[in-house]
Structures are given as C-alpha cells and as structure tokens.
Scaffold this active site. Structure first.
Site, PDB file in Angstrom:
ATOM      1  CD  GLU A 187     -45.293  22.103  80.268  1.00 48.93           C
ATOM      2  OE1 GLU A 187     -44.447  21.849  81.140  1.00 48.93           O
ATOM      3  OE2 GLU A 187     -45.092  22.855  79.303  1.00 48.93           O
ATOM      4  CG  ASP A 216     -38.558  24.655  71.576  1.00 47.20           C
ATOM      5  OD1 ASP A 216     -37.868  25.681  71.650  1.00 47.20           O
ATOM      6  OD2 ASP A 216     -39.755  24.616  71.929  1.00 47.20           O
ATOM      7  CG  ASP A 219     -46.465  20.708  72.050  1.00 51.68           C
ATOM      8  OD1 ASP A 219     -47.398  21.294  72.629  1.00 51.68           O
ATOM      9  OD2 ASP A 219     -45.332  21.227  71.932  1.00 51.68           O
TER      10      ASP A 219
END
Length: 183
Positions: A105, A162, A102
């Site tokens: 980072e 989320d 998703d």
C-alpha cells in the site's frame, strides 16, 4: 457475492480462479528469471502465507523459503509504527532474495523489510506482491518486480488478508463496501 466480517460489509473484488491464473504466470516468469539459481523466498507474515504457498507450487526451480513478521495495522488502519515480531533466521549473504508480500500500500512496511534484508548483503533483491495500490504508494521501491494485480485504494480482505484477524481463510479477495453518506 457479498459477505460480512465483524459487522463490516464486503463485496467480491477478485475471484480465486483469476488469482490462480495470475500466480501461474508469475511462477513461469520467476522460473525464467532465476533459471540456474537457487533463490530464497522471504514471506512477510501473516498475510503472504496463502500467496506464498500457491506461488511455491508454481515455481519448479530449486528454491528455499523463510519468513519474517512485521506489523503496522490495527483494524483497517495502519498505525504508522512498524514492529518486527519475527526476525530472519537464515543467512542471506550473497543469495538471490525474493520478498513475497500479500499487498503493498504505502510501501512503508515493505521499505522496512527491504532495509532489514539489505543488512544481510544479498546478491540480489526483488519483491513479488499479489496486490499493489499504486495511488497509495509513497515510497520509491524499485525492487517491486512481480505484481499480481494493481487495485484501487480500497480496504481488502481474503486470500491471506484480514480484518481484525478474520477473513484470511477466504479464497477470493473482497473489498469493503462503500457506505453512502447523507448530503
């Protein structure tokens, strides 16, 4: 449009229509790159489930799907410790593998997943991520081949991402609003 999740304010960053268009382009590129082969898409749970589901609708070549679950987050911060919660249960030896993330980072979690998959001796290994934070990346990950969007180093939710377990079901992607500090 602004929303609030668990007492934290978020503002719209990427609309679902933009996400769908980008996924369609990635799907076309995957079809070209893997023509005549049967790749295995490895979804990294929990965050990749929406992206992987929509991506599979755009990939018309024969392929297989499996999942792995690793985690390092609590709230909106990484703990720095990566836990494997669901292991791979598929033989990936001599297979063309595409890890579906998703968001990438720092790259620490992805590096961990790449190392796990490399132990299986795949024929090839590439990464497809919906979101990439290039300024936060601290790993050299040449496997990142397909990127939906490069975004600033901001906390984001929605479309599988989320905050404290909430917001994964949102179709758009939102970023945490900045709270002005007093001077």
């Amino acid at each position: 449009m602004n929303i609030q999740i668990d007492q934290k304010d978020f503002e719209l960053l990427i609309e679902y229509d933009q996400i769908k268009k980008r996924i369609r382009l990635i799907g076309i590129q995957l079809e070209v790159d893997y023509e005549g082969r049967v790749p295995v898409f490895v979804g990294v749970l929990n965050g990749s489930f929406m992206f992987l589901g929509d991506l599979m609708k755009e990939v018309g070549i024969s392929s297989e799907v499996t999942f792995i679950k690793v985690s390092s987050y609590e709230g909106d911060q990484s703990t720095g410790k990566i836990r494997k919660e669901i292991d791979l249960y598929m033989d990936l030896k001599d297979r063309d593998v595409i890890i579906v993330e998703d968001i990438v980072e720092s790259g620490n979690t992805l590096k961990h997943v790449i190392d796990i998959i490399k132990e299986h001796n795949p024929a090839s290994l590439n990464v497809c991520t919906l979101l990439l934070k290039p300024r936060k990346l601290n790993q050299d990950l040449e496997e990142i081949t397909y990127v939906g969007f490069e975004i600033p180093n901001e906390f984001v939710i929605g479309y599988g991402l989320d905050y404290n377990g909430l917001g994964r079901n949102l179709k758009d992607i939102y970023r945490a609003e900045h709270v002005p500090t007093e001077t």
